[in-house]
Each structure stands twice: as structure tokens, then as C-alpha cells.
Design a protein around this motif. Structure first.
Motif, short mmCIF file in Angstrom:
data_model
loop_
_atom_site.label_atom_id
_atom_site.label_comp_id
_atom_site.label_asym_id
_atom_site.label_seq_id
_atom_site.Cartn_x
_atom_site.Cartn_y
_atom_site.Cartn_z
N ARG A 99 36.67 24.98 18.89
CA ARG A 99 38.10 25.37 19.68
C ARG A 99 38.50 26.74 19.09
NH1 ARG A 99 38.24 22.84 24.60
NH2 ARG A 99 38.31 20.69 24.38
N ASP B 278 32.73 28.33 22.18
CA ASP B 278 33.25 27.26 22.69
C ASP B 278 32.01 26.43 23.42
OD1 ASP B 278 32.86 28.88 24.69
OD2 ASP B 278 34.87 28.83 25.54
N GLY C 80 29.44 22.53 19.47
CA GLY C 80 30.20 21.39 19.23
C GLY C 80 29.37 20.78 18.11
N GLN D 13 37.47 20.16 17.13
CA GLN D 13 38.48 19.15 17.79
C GLN D 13 37.46 18.01 18.06
OE1 GLN D 13 39.85 19.56 21.69
NE2 GLN D 13 41.84 18.77 21.15
N VAL E 74 41.28 17.47 13.86
CA VAL E 74 41.11 19.01 13.95
C VAL E 74 41.11 19.47 12.52
CG1 VAL E 74 42.47 20.90 14.64
CG2 VAL E 74 42.43 18.96 15.89
N PRO F 2 34.08 19.64 20.77
CA PRO F 2 33.65 21.12 20.61
C PRO F 2 34.33 21.78 19.53
CG PRO F 2 35.57 20.67 22.24
CD PRO F 2 35.26 19.33 21.56
N LEU G 299 46.04 21.28 19.70
CA LEU G 299 44.86 20.69 19.69
C LEU G 299 44.73 19.12 19.26
CD1 LEU G 299 42.31 23.60 18.65
CD2 LEU G 299 42.46 22.74 20.88
#
Length: 267
Positions: A132, A242, A245, A118, A104, A130, A4
Motif C-alpha cells: 500500500r 500496488d 502483495g 496491509q 499494517v 497488498p 489502512l
């Protein structure tokens, strides 16, 4: 998590949480040790990481210190990765990543933990991106919260149609955590059975297991509150994790739905 991060050869990376030195070694192999900076708060771990890395021939930049402060004199970095869970993403760290750079990190909040974000740093200095999936890590020391007072009062039994197992998806936990700040959830799964406890840190609590009445304690009707949050979540189509965010600005953090872009909470 390293996937990521989307690193390319020659990129400069700041790692928060050196631990054994394993991730720093992987980054050094991929990017060149001169481009890897790693911070560890625990002195014994910092010494272990340095010994491990040097024994295997890697010499990244290492520091014993508080990762929340970052490494400002070496900024800006192209990427930042945290291998300890953060309660929020400090904007101080966002400022140390260049525009377009990627952050990340795993997050740990009261209601949920292990949501992996991420984030991309934007031109205005904010960072957004978002959820992840999940990754569970020990919380950063300065981001740990003390236990609240014990749950008080006699139990008040109420009928409920909400199966507590429905609360255990990461999507709902993210939503409920945003809608019910300060409330924590603890659960235990035994086969098909799940026991769920809710606590607000001020002496109120709730407990439920499948096919049983819920029990509430203290001044706040926590089970009633979580039922309302679940009804809202279901009305949105029960989005998966997912679809959520996070946006980080100097003013705070916003948990949002990617579609239709609705902000759930600012904190």
C-alpha cells in the motif's frame, strides 16, 4: 497507516514501537485507552512515551520490551500496527491477531525499504494482503543486518543500455529484491543524475550512472544480474508497487503479484 488499519470503536490494537507516544495517543482517543497496547524496546523512549501520554491524560497499556515477541497474554488483538520497519512479519505476531484482523507494517529489505503492507489474517492462520505505498521507518533492532565485507577486486567495465534511474521505482525494487535475495541497492540522486551501487554482502559489487559504462567488482556480475531482473520485470508490464502483495505463513514469506497471482519468491 492508521487509515489502512481500518479500526472501529472498541477494537483492541497492539502497536509495535511506542516512540514518543503520539500514535498510542491517537489510538487511545479513537478506541479508548483500555483497548490500546504499545511496546517500546528503548528504555529512554519508553519512559518518554509514558510521560507524554500521562501528561496529556491518556493511560494505554505500555510495555518496555521486545516488540518482536508481541504481547501474547493480552492476545488476540483485532489489529496490529508497527511503527518500526520489519525485515519480515514474524508469524508469532500474526498468531496474536484474530482471524479477519488487519496488520499494517513497513518492510525494509536489502534491495528496498519503506514498502507498506496491509495484511488480513486468514482462517488458516496465514496473513496476506497488498503493498500500500511506502513509509520509511528505522528498522526493528533485531531485524537489522550487519554490513558485509568491502567490495573486492578491480573494476570490470561493461556496456549497458539500462539507465540506472529505472531501478529506483518501488515496483522494480520489490521485484528485484525478491529475485536477487541478499543483494542491496544504494543510490544517490543529484537532479537528473542518479548513481546506483549494488552489493551482495560477499565482496561483489557494481556501480553505474546514466550514459556511462557499468562497473562490476568481485566474483559476481551484479550489473548483469540486475539487467536480467529488469528484463523480466519489463516483460511483466513493469507493474507498480500496488500490484505486489505479501503472504505470511509459518513456513515463511511469499512476495507475489496480485495479477495473475504469481509467487515471485518464498523466503
Amino acid at each position: 497507516m492508521l487509515g489502512l488499519l481500518e479500526v472501529e470503536r472498541g477494537a483492541r490494537v497492539l502497536e509495535i514501537g511506542t516512540a514518543s507516544g503520539y500514535v498510542a495517543a491517537l489510538l487511545s482517543e479513537r478506541l479508548g485507552e483500555e483497548n490500546v497496547y504499545s511496546i517500546e524496546l528503548d528504555q529512554a523512549l519508553a519512559e518518554l512515551a509514558a510521560a507524554n501520554l500521562h501528561a496529556t491524560g491518556y493511560m494505554p497499556q505500555l510495555r518496555h520490551g521486545d516488540g518482536e515477541r508481541g504481547w501474547p497474554e493480552a492476545a488476540p488483538f483485532d489489529h496490529l500496527i508497527a511503527t518500526c520497519a520489519l525485515r519480515n512479519i514474524p508469524h508469532n505476531l500474526v498468531k496474536q491477531v484474530r482471524r479477519g484482523g488487519i496488520i499494517v507494517a513497513p518492510l525494509a529489505r536489502d534491495f528496498w525499504s519503506g514498502a507498506l503492507v496491509q495484511l488480513t489474517v486468514q482462517d488458516d492462520g496465514s496473513a496476506s494482503g497488498p503493498i500500500r505505498g511506502g513509509a520509511s521507518y528505522m528498522p526493528m533492532r533485531s531485524h537489522r543486518t550487519p554490513d558485509g565485507p568491502p567490495v573486492k577486486g578491480k573494476a570490470r567495465a561493461i556496456d549497458t543500455t539500462l539507465d540506472p534511474r529505472r531501478l529506483l521505482t518501488l515496483g522494480f525494487a520489490i521485484y528485484a529484491g525478491a529475485r536477487m535475495p541478499g543483494v542491496s541497492m544504494v543510490h544517490r540522486e543529484l537532479g537528473a543524475k542518479a548513481e546506483v551501487w549494488l552489493m551482495d554482502g560477499a565482496g561483489s559489487g557494481a556501480y553505474c550512472e546514466p550514459d556511462e559504462q557499468a562497473r562490476q567488482y568481485g566474483e559476481r556480475d551484479l550489473w548483469s544480474d540486475v539487467e536480467k531482473a529488469y528484463q523480466e520485470y519489463a516483460a511483466l508490464g513493469s507493474p507498480e508497487s500496488d500490484v505486489f502483495g505479501l503472504t505470511v505463513t509459518p513456513r515463511g514469506q511469499e512476495v507475489r503479484l496480485a495479477h495473475p497471482g504469481r509467487v515471485i519468491v518464498s523466503a
